[in-house]
Motif scaffolding. Sequence first.
Motif, short mmCIF file in Angstrom:
data_model
loop_
_atom_site.label_atom_id
_atom_site.label_comp_id
_atom_site.label_asym_id
_atom_site.label_seq_id
_atom_site.Cartn_x
_atom_site.Cartn_y
_atom_site.Cartn_z
N GLU A 144 -8.77 0.87 -4.30
CA GLU A 144 -9.96 0.35 -3.61
C GLU A 144 -11.22 0.90 -4.28
OE1 GLU A 144 -9.84 -1.90 -1.46
OE2 GLU A 144 -7.69 -1.91 -0.98
N TYR A 201 0.84 -1.19 0.00
CA TYR A 201 0.00 0.00 0.00
C TYR A 201 0.89 1.25 0.00
CZ TYR A 201 -4.44 -2.43 0.65
OH TYR A 201 -5.54 -3.20 0.45
N THR A 202 0.50 2.22 -0.88
CA THR A 202 1.23 3.49 -0.96
C THR A 202 0.39 4.65 -0.48
OG1 THR A 202 0.49 3.85 -3.24
CG2 THR A 202 2.55 2.64 -2.92
N GLY A 203 -0.91 4.47 -0.16
CA GLY A 203 -1.80 5.53 0.31
C GLY A 203 -3.08 4.91 0.85
N CYS A 204 -4.10 5.77 1.05
CA CYS A 204 -5.33 5.29 1.66
C CYS A 204 -6.09 4.32 0.75
CB CYS A 204 -6.22 6.47 2.04
SG CYS A 204 -6.69 7.49 0.61
N ASP A 205 -5.96 4.46 -0.58
CA ASP A 205 -6.73 3.59 -1.49
C ASP A 205 -5.88 3.05 -2.64
OD1 ASP A 205 -6.33 5.94 -2.76
OD2 ASP A 205 -8.41 6.26 -3.42
N GLN A 206 -4.52 3.14 -2.56
CA GLN A 206 -3.65 2.70 -3.64
C GLN A 206 -2.68 1.63 -3.12
OE1 GLN A 206 -1.84 5.83 -5.95
NE2 GLN A 206 -3.22 7.35 -5.04
N LYS A 207 -2.33 0.65 -4.01
CA LYS A 207 -1.35 -0.38 -3.68
C LYS A 207 -0.67 -0.85 -4.97
CE LYS A 207 -5.04 -3.90 -3.65
NZ LYS A 207 -5.72 -4.93 -2.84
N GLN A 258 -16.81 12.47 -3.52
CA GLN A 258 -15.95 12.32 -2.35
C GLN A 258 -16.11 13.50 -1.39
OE1 GLN A 258 -14.81 10.74 -5.18
NE2 GLN A 258 -14.92 8.79 -4.10
#
Length: 975
Positions: free
Chosen positions: A380, A319-325, A388
């Motif tokens: 995600e 994972y690189t952020g709240c919703d990215q991997k 948003q």
Amino acid sequence: MKRLLIAVSTVLLSVSVYARMPEEEINLSLSAEILAERNSVIYPGAEIRTVPLNRGDADLIVGWPDSVGGEWPMLRAALELYTWPTHMLDGTKSRFVDDPVIDGTEYPGRWRQATISRLRQPKRGSSDEFEYWIVLTLRSGYAETISWDEARLVEQKDSLSEATTLGANVIADTTGFATSQYAVVRWTSISPYKINACIASLSAEVYINPVVYGETLSGVWYNLMVTGSKDSDGAGVVDLVLSRQRFTIAAYDFYNTVRQATSYRIFGVPKTTAQAIIDDWQGDGRSASATYNDSTELCTVTLTDRDAAKDNLTTAWIYTGCDQKFRQSFAWGYTKTELDKWIDDNFTNAPSMPPYTRDLSVNDRGDGLFNATMLERTFEAVSTTAPQFTITLPVGTNITKQTDYGYNYNATNMAANAFKTNYNETVKAVGRTVDLRVTREDDCSFDWVAIITDQSRDILGDIDTGSSGVWRQSYSMRGATSTEVTNFAASVKSGPRTNITVDLNMRDDGLADVKAGVVVVQENTNTFDSSTNGVRVQVYSGANADALPTGIVSAARVRVNPQVTPLDDGTYNYGISKTTVQKATDSASTGSGGISRAVYAGGNVDIGDLSVLMTNNALQSSRLTNVTISLSVQDDDTERYTVNREVIQASSGSWAVGTKGQTVAVSLERNAASLSDPAISSASSAGRSVELSPTYDDAGNLNYIKRDIQQYTQTHSVTGGTYLSSVKYDGATGYTNDIPNATPQQGTSYVFKIQQNKDGTTDWSKQTASSQYRSSPDGTNAFVFSRLKPAWRNAGFAETGTLFRNSFTLPKNFSDTNSYGYYQNVDMNNDGTYDGIFVDVVYDEEEFYEAYPPTTNTSYTVNALAWDHMSRRGRQAYTNNDNGFEIYWYTTQTRKMYLEVPYTVTTSWKDTYGEALSFISGGMQESNVTLVDIGEAMKWKAEKWVLVGNSNTIWNAHGEWLNTDAPAGYSPFSP
């Protein structure tokens, strides 16, 4: 004998290149005298012949009998630098000579220096006596083709190496040589016009077992390069560079890693062979390169082959952020085929929802293999019913702006009705605008921004500047309805001096933005008059006027310049200028002295006034009167003019000038009406001439200068000359009579120089040369030019030459019976001085020449010195100066020494050579036998050297021992 001559010449030539007397020690005048052309002959037994070159090389072998053996080093050096005695005299260094004279015969053409030698041969008619010759070989002609019989090896290098092979040795020409070799083969005396042809003939890539001057170069030799140049005599030189220098070294790169590779370095490879090796090495994962050495013309080839096996790696999702991997897959050391299969097996399936991206990076390692990295990213899932986040902002008091943001939507999210009904026609209204901006990313996701703007009522504004001067009003409406726009348009109307501008913009939300401007201007007129003095100017101007003024017209000396601009509202802007000028005339004169000038001018006069003026006789042109007119007609039916009158005078004068030998009557006249004829012809008297330069001007006036020239005879004589020849000079200029003849006589000669002048006179000079008898010495005193002893009465002598110039007397008189020598040459100069060379002769062992042999079997003792270097080693003890520690050291001592070795020398005189040899039998190697001329008889002088003492004798030695390797920081306390 010819073979011996060539062999000896070649050896001496090669030595002379490296060993020669220093140039500053060469006596050129003495060398030129000894080697003079009058002393040269064709070497006995030699002749002009064609050897050894393949196209006819003519050799001219010149010899000088060598009677001064001690001067041979100097003479050889002089010949090497100057080639011929004439060049030695004028100081010109040269490797060739033109048209040499040998034994009184001239040999035409250019001959270059080939060999210089000193030869020994039996005297004619004798088998046991010898004489020496200085021999110079001159050569004319060149070789035009390559002959290996004439090749010479000028450079060769050998170096030991290992015969290393490359792997399994499957590539040709990669095995090293056990001995690395390099050679330069040279051909000289090539025709300068055939150098390129000879170079082209040496085109073989390899030479197998070539034979160079009788020596075989074994093996296969590669042709590196062929070069051409010119020798100092203009002949060509061709060099062939051969090589068999190859050797091979095996190495490796990145041992025990994914980049492990084996490399081979092949040194000393010819260019053509290097390309063949590189071509044969081609294969997957292999590399080949080469470097080139300009100095040796050889290449170094590097071959590389991979050894390591392929490897790979795949990480887990990171994972690189709240919703990215993301995750990464690595592949190392793959070929192109292996890399294609790795991609097909793992990454050719289509990505699934939500957005899923892949990024492939491939790196060429430079060894034929590749490293690859596959980067995979995903997000995600997001909501499809609401953004948003939302931001609402006010714009003034009548407008609100709502901004909605959404990120990482896929195509399904964007097509959902729940998303579209938030921003489509469902929410439309007057005064509302909806702006939706969607960005599609490379990973097939969508980012969007929606902006909703609402205006509740219109916005009004106006400006009024007042009614004075230019009156301006400005109106502005934002967000107006159609009814409001109609009512505003009915309230403003255009007219004369009233200008209305309107800007209407219909907006996308159904409302309108309106801008209007009203400009009202005034009518304004005025006039100006400068009065009637001089030039009168009247001006009429108006702005926003309803009509133009009338009654303003042009006439003679009256000019009207109108400028009128009609305006869009039906009014005018104008400016009218009316100019009235005066009529004027005038004249002026400089008077009648010298050049008289007068001018008449008129401005703004009526047409015809100038014609009336020109009827005046004073304004008519003549030979001495010049009248010019300048006339300009103007556009108001008047004219301007200028009339210039110039009256010139006639003048003349004459003068008498010149010199004693020439008088000149000069006449000058300007603006004359005519000129009388000087009447000069071929019948005129000698010595008189007339020069005339007349010219006419455009008015017919004559200007001229006349020079009447009379020549008078002038004569003079003077006597001069030299001590040997008196000369009388007679001369005359402007001579009008015939020149008297002069008949040459013995001892008297005449030289005339004559110039015939155009005026009939003659300039001449006569030179009378009379020879004067002179002699020196004058005959009253005896003068000896040469005193020598017969050659057969002595065994040797030394000559010392002295060159003298401009001497008032002969500097050497050989009348003294104890002085020997001779004059080599003497010349008396024109001024009575002397130039020449005299030679003093000193005979060897002169005290024995007139005496009988001394007492035989005389003995004396001498000490000979024997020099040598000696060394010895011994154990030495040293103490450290700082801590007192004791060490032992083996040191070397050297000694430069000499011994005094005593000999007994016994001298005896014998009648025969055999008796002399018997006498010295049993002596040391210093014993010798010498033939000497004593008292007109030949005697053999025998010297026997005998060592004093025996093998047990102790001789005196001199020298001291020196330590050469004592360590620093220690001092010896005992040897």
